[in-house]
Design a protein around this motif. Structure first.
Motif, mmCIF file in Angstrom:
data_model
loop_
_atom_site.group_PDB
_atom_site.id
_atom_site.type_symbol
_atom_site.label_atom_id
_atom_site.label_comp_id
_atom_site.label_asym_id
_atom_site.label_seq_id
_atom_site.Cartn_x
_atom_site.Cartn_y
_atom_site.Cartn_z
ATOM 1 N N ASP A 8 0.828 -1.209 0.000
ATOM 2 C CA ASP A 8 0.000 0.000 0.000
ATOM 3 C C ASP A 8 0.859 1.255 0.000
ATOM 4 O OD1 ASP A 8 -2.297 -1.531 0.003
ATOM 5 O OD2 ASP A 8 -2.712 -1.261 2.146
ATOM 6 N N MET A 9 1.930 1.230 0.793
ATOM 7 C CA MET A 9 2.804 2.391 0.867
ATOM 8 C C MET A 9 3.554 2.609 -0.453
ATOM 9 S SD MET A 9 4.223 1.923 4.748
ATOM 10 C CE MET A 9 5.165 3.434 4.848
ATOM 11 N N GLU A 10 3.945 1.509 -1.104
ATOM 12 C CA GLU A 10 4.615 1.636 -2.399
ATOM 13 C C GLU A 10 3.668 2.216 -3.445
ATOM 14 O OE1 GLU A 10 6.080 -2.330 -3.033
ATOM 15 O OE2 GLU A 10 7.951 -1.922 -1.966
ATOM 16 N N LYS A 11 2.402 1.775 -3.433
ATOM 17 C CA LYS A 11 1.408 2.336 -4.353
ATOM 18 C C LYS A 11 1.204 3.818 -4.077
ATOM 19 C CE LYS A 11 -1.206 -1.928 -5.062
ATOM 20 N NZ LYS A 11 -2.466 -2.634 -4.781
ATOM 21 N N LYS A 12 1.089 4.163 -2.806
ATOM 22 C CA LYS A 12 0.907 5.567 -2.422
ATOM 23 C C LYS A 12 2.126 6.389 -2.849
ATOM 24 C CE LYS A 12 -1.289 8.848 -0.242
ATOM 25 N NZ LYS A 12 -2.533 9.388 -0.751
ATOM 26 N N ASN A 13 3.333 5.824 -2.690
ATOM 27 C CA ASN A 13 4.557 6.501 -3.096
ATOM 28 C C ASN A 13 4.554 6.759 -4.600
ATOM 29 O OD1 ASN A 13 7.138 7.635 -2.738
ATOM 30 N ND2 ASN A 13 8.119 5.675 -3.196
ATOM 31 N N GLN A 14 4.113 5.772 -5.380
ATOM 32 C CA GLN A 14 4.030 5.950 -6.828
ATOM 33 C C GLN A 14 3.043 7.053 -7.186
ATOM 34 O OE1 GLN A 14 3.057 2.038 -8.273
ATOM 35 N NE2 GLN A 14 5.176 1.316 -8.199
ATOM 36 N N GLN A 15 1.897 7.070 -6.497
ATOM 37 C CA GLN A 15 0.900 8.113 -6.743
ATOM 38 C C GLN A 15 1.476 9.484 -6.400
ATOM 39 O OE1 GLN A 15 -2.358 6.836 -4.288
ATOM 40 N NE2 GLN A 15 -3.249 5.538 -5.868
ATOM 41 N N LEU A 16 2.172 9.568 -5.268
ATOM 42 C CA LEU A 16 2.756 10.835 -4.863
ATOM 43 C C LEU A 16 3.848 11.289 -5.832
ATOM 44 C CD1 LEU A 16 2.939 10.326 -0.984
ATOM 45 C CD2 LEU A 16 1.417 11.864 -2.247
ATOM 46 N N ASN A 17 4.619 10.346 -6.360
ATOM 47 C CA ASN A 17 5.638 10.697 -7.348
ATOM 48 C C ASN A 17 5.003 11.255 -8.617
ATOM 49 O OD1 ASN A 17 7.897 10.088 -5.816
ATOM 50 N ND2 ASN A 17 8.009 7.968 -6.530
ATOM 51 N N LYS A 18 3.906 10.645 -9.069
ATOM 52 C CA LYS A 18 3.188 11.154 -10.247
ATOM 53 C C LYS A 18 2.658 12.552 -9.982
ATOM 54 C CE LYS A 18 1.696 6.703 -12.133
ATOM 55 N NZ LYS A 18 0.554 5.826 -12.408
ATOM 56 N N GLU A 19 2.044 12.724 -8.808
ATOM 57 C CA GLU A 19 1.497 14.036 -8.447
ATOM 58 C C GLU A 19 2.615 15.071 -8.330
ATOM 59 O OE1 GLU A 19 -1.096 16.052 -4.841
ATOM 60 O OE2 GLU A 19 -1.207 13.884 -5.143
ATOM 61 N N ASN A 20 3.754 14.661 -7.796
ATOM 62 C CA ASN A 20 4.903 15.551 -7.659
ATOM 63 C C ASN A 20 5.384 16.023 -9.032
ATOM 64 O OD1 ASN A 20 6.944 16.973 -6.343
ATOM 65 N ND2 ASN A 20 8.308 15.211 -6.287
ATOM 66 N N LYS A 21 5.446 15.118 -10.009
ATOM 67 C CA LYS A 21 5.851 15.488 -11.368
ATOM 68 C C LYS A 21 4.885 16.502 -11.971
ATOM 69 C CE LYS A 21 8.354 11.251 -12.513
ATOM 70 N NZ LYS A 21 8.407 10.043 -13.341
ATOM 71 N N LYS A 22 3.574 16.259 -11.769
ATOM 72 C CA LYS A 22 2.566 17.200 -12.292
ATOM 73 C C LYS A 22 2.726 18.571 -11.646
ATOM 74 C CE LYS A 22 -0.990 13.730 -13.249
ATOM 75 N NZ LYS A 22 -2.325 13.228 -12.871
ATOM 76 N N LEU A 23 2.940 18.577 -10.319
ATOM 77 C CA LEU A 23 3.094 19.846 -9.617
ATOM 78 C C LEU A 23 4.362 20.579 -10.048
ATOM 79 C CD1 LEU A 23 1.899 18.852 -6.037
ATOM 80 C CD2 LEU A 23 0.714 20.312 -7.675
ATOM 81 N N LYS A 24 5.432 19.846 -10.320
ATOM 82 C CA LYS A 24 6.669 20.473 -10.798
ATOM 83 C C LYS A 24 6.438 21.147 -12.145
ATOM 84 C CE LYS A 24 10.234 17.815 -8.404
ATOM 85 N NZ LYS A 24 11.343 16.865 -8.524
ATOM 86 N N LYS A 25 5.680 20.483 -13.042
ATOM 87 C CA LYS A 25 5.358 21.074 -14.338
ATOM 88 C C LYS A 25 4.542 22.358 -14.157
ATOM 89 C CE LYS A 25 5.479 16.894 -17.179
ATOM 90 N NZ LYS A 25 4.698 15.978 -18.012
ATOM 91 N N LYS A 26 3.553 22.304 -13.254
ATOM 92 C CA LYS A 26 2.742 23.493 -12.994
ATOM 93 C C LYS A 26 3.596 24.619 -12.425
ATOM 94 C CE LYS A 26 -1.777 21.361 -12.244
ATOM 95 N NZ LYS A 26 -2.879 21.140 -11.298
ATOM 96 N N LEU A 27 4.504 24.273 -11.507
ATOM 97 C CA LEU A 27 5.385 25.268 -10.906
ATOM 98 C C LEU A 27 6.266 25.910 -11.964
ATOM 99 C CD1 LEU A 27 6.555 26.686 -8.400
ATOM 100 C CD2 LEU A 27 8.118 24.746 -8.157
ATOM 101 N N MET A 28 6.805 25.104 -12.875
ATOM 102 C CA MET A 28 7.637 25.649 -13.940
ATOM 103 C C MET A 28 6.836 26.597 -14.822
ATOM 104 S SD MET A 28 9.928 22.273 -14.911
ATOM 105 C CE MET A 28 10.563 22.978 -16.405
ATOM 106 N N ALA A 29 5.579 26.258 -15.100
ATOM 107 C CA ALA A 29 4.721 27.137 -15.912
ATOM 108 C C ALA A 29 4.443 28.442 -15.175
ATOM 109 C CB ALA A 29 3.411 26.417 -16.247
ATOM 110 N N VAL A 30 4.185 28.365 -13.873
ATOM 111 C CA VAL A 30 3.925 29.577 -13.080
ATOM 112 C C VAL A 30 5.183 30.438 -13.012
ATOM 113 C CG1 VAL A 30 3.450 30.377 -10.722
ATOM 114 C CG2 VAL A 30 2.033 28.601 -11.731
ATOM 115 N N GLU A 31 6.346 29.814 -12.828
ATOM 116 C CA GLU A 31 7.597 30.575 -12.777
ATOM 117 C C GLU A 31 7.892 31.249 -14.113
ATOM 118 O OE1 GLU A 31 10.416 27.627 -11.424
ATOM 119 O OE2 GLU A 31 10.149 28.205 -9.320
#
Length: 139
Positions: free
Chosen positions: A78-101
């Motif tokens: 369960d924790m590994e699945k959650k980690n994968q989900q968080l990594n995907k979300e982190n990548k999306k947020l990094k893209k959004k942050l780069m667009a905002v910057e």
């Protein structure tokens, strides 16, 4: 008790509920590996099974830990699945942050350009003393 002989050694097995010998066996299951038990001799034949069963060996420490290990493995999955989900979300947020910057940097550039235009306007229209100064253009 029923008896069985092998060479010169003779074994006596307890009998099951239907009077047949209940030989000593070792478990092959993951939950009880190699744990000894007495059971109905013809357990493969389900319709004639009397369901006689008796553990000879007490549960081992390993067997006691098995449910805990299974629970921990499940939690780890369960924790590994959650980690994968968080990594995907982190990548999306990094893209959004780069667009905002990038947008913010373009606004900064526009602000600098506007300040330069304002300063140029101030220098071309006022002499710093409140009166308009004439600007001469070269032919």
């Amino acid at each position: 008790m029923a008896s069985s002989s092998s060479g010169t050694t003779q074994y006596e097995y307890p009998t099951c509920l239907c009077g047949n010998p209940a030989p000593l066996r070792r478990s092959k299951t993951i939950a009880n590996p190699r744990r000894r038990f007495l059971g109905y001799a013809n357990y493969e034949i389900k319709e004639k099974r009397c369901k006689y069963f008796y553990w000879v060996d007490p549960p081992t420490r390993e067997n006691e830990l098995e449910p805990k290990n299974a629970e921990l493995e499940h939690r780890l999955e369960d924790m590994e699945k959650k980690n994968q989900q968080l990594n995907k979300e982190n990548k999306k947020l990094k893209k959004k942050l780069m667009a905002v910057e990038a947008k913010m940097n373009s606004y900064k550039l526009w602000c600098i350009i506007l300040m330069v235009v304002c300063i140029m306007y101030w220098f071309t229209t006022k002499n710093g003393h409140g009166h308009v100064r004439s600007v001469k253009y070269l032919p």
